[in-house]
Scaffold this motif. Structure first.
Motif, PDB file in Angstrom:
ATOM      1  N   GLU A 199       1.472   1.525  -5.829  1.00  0.00           N
ATOM      2  CA  GLU A 199       0.353   0.808  -5.218  1.00  0.00           C
ATOM      3  C   GLU A 199      -0.944   1.193  -5.924  1.00  0.00           C
ATOM      4  N   CYS A 200      -1.762   0.182  -6.178  1.00  0.00           N
ATOM      5  CA  CYS A 200      -3.060   0.415  -6.791  1.00  0.00           C
ATOM      6  C   CYS A 200      -3.972  -0.748  -6.422  1.00  0.00           C
ATOM      7  N   SER A 201      -5.171  -0.434  -6.045  1.00  0.00           N
ATOM      8  CA  SER A 201      -6.123  -1.462  -5.643  1.00  0.00           C
ATOM      9  C   SER A 201      -6.508  -2.364  -6.814  1.00  0.00           C
ATOM     10  N   GLY A 202      -6.465  -3.659  -6.570  1.00  0.00           N
ATOM     11  CA  GLY A 202      -6.954  -4.635  -7.529  1.00  0.00           C
ATOM     12  C   GLY A 202      -6.038  -4.978  -8.691  1.00  0.00           C
ATOM     13  N   CYS A 245      -0.754  -4.464  -5.066  1.00  0.00           N
ATOM     14  CA  CYS A 245      -2.059  -4.146  -4.481  1.00  0.00           C
ATOM     15  C   CYS A 245      -1.900  -4.111  -2.962  1.00  0.00           C
ATOM     16  N   GLN A 246      -2.533  -3.153  -2.314  1.00  0.00           N
ATOM     17  CA  GLN A 246      -2.388  -3.007  -0.871  1.00  0.00           C
ATOM     18  C   GLN A 246      -3.091  -4.104  -0.070  1.00  0.00           C
ATOM     19  N   LYS A 247      -4.062  -4.784  -0.660  1.00  0.00           N
ATOM     20  CA  LYS A 247      -4.883  -5.712   0.128  1.00  0.00           C
ATOM     21  C   LYS A 247      -4.957  -7.139  -0.395  1.00  0.00           C
ATOM     22  N   SER A 248      -4.715  -7.367  -1.661  1.00  0.00           N
ATOM     23  CA  SER A 248      -4.971  -8.691  -2.231  1.00  0.00           C
ATOM     24  C   SER A 248      -3.994  -9.749  -1.712  1.00  0.00           C
TER      25      SER A 248
END
Length: 96
Positions: A54-57, A21-24
């Motif tokens: 990459e995939c959010s969440g 995940c790019q942000k977690s």
């Protein structure tokens, strides 16, 4: 370092695929690993496909594909860069 471990691994290893995940916060160690160790790992293993997805969440994981389509995976959730390298080293050392 993971690149040395994968170089010394069995020729049964056909592909590494890393989901991140790019942000977690759970993926922060994986992102650090990719930033610092992807290039040396790829240079040491130019013929080994190393895919970064990459995939959010999503929960961070690494998949290793071996001969005859056998796959193994491990969770990388909450691990540090060094522990991510250790998991990859362990998967690379397995033959099936």
């Amino acid at each position: 370092m993971a690149s040395r471990a994968v170089t010394a691994a069995s020729t049964a290893l056909r592909e590494l695929r890393i989901h991140v995940c790019q942000k977690s916060a759970a993926s922060s160690g994986v992102r650090d690993f990719i930033t610092k160790q992807y290039v040396p790992l790829k240079k040491a293993n130019p013929n080994l496909p190393i895919l970064i997805r990459e995939c959010s969440g999503i929960s961070p994981r690494v998949f290793a594909r071996y001969e005859f389509g056998v796959e193994r995976f491990a969770s990388l959730e909450g691990l540090t860069e060094e522990k991510v390298a250790g998991v990859i080293r362990d998967l690379a050392a397995k033959t099936h």
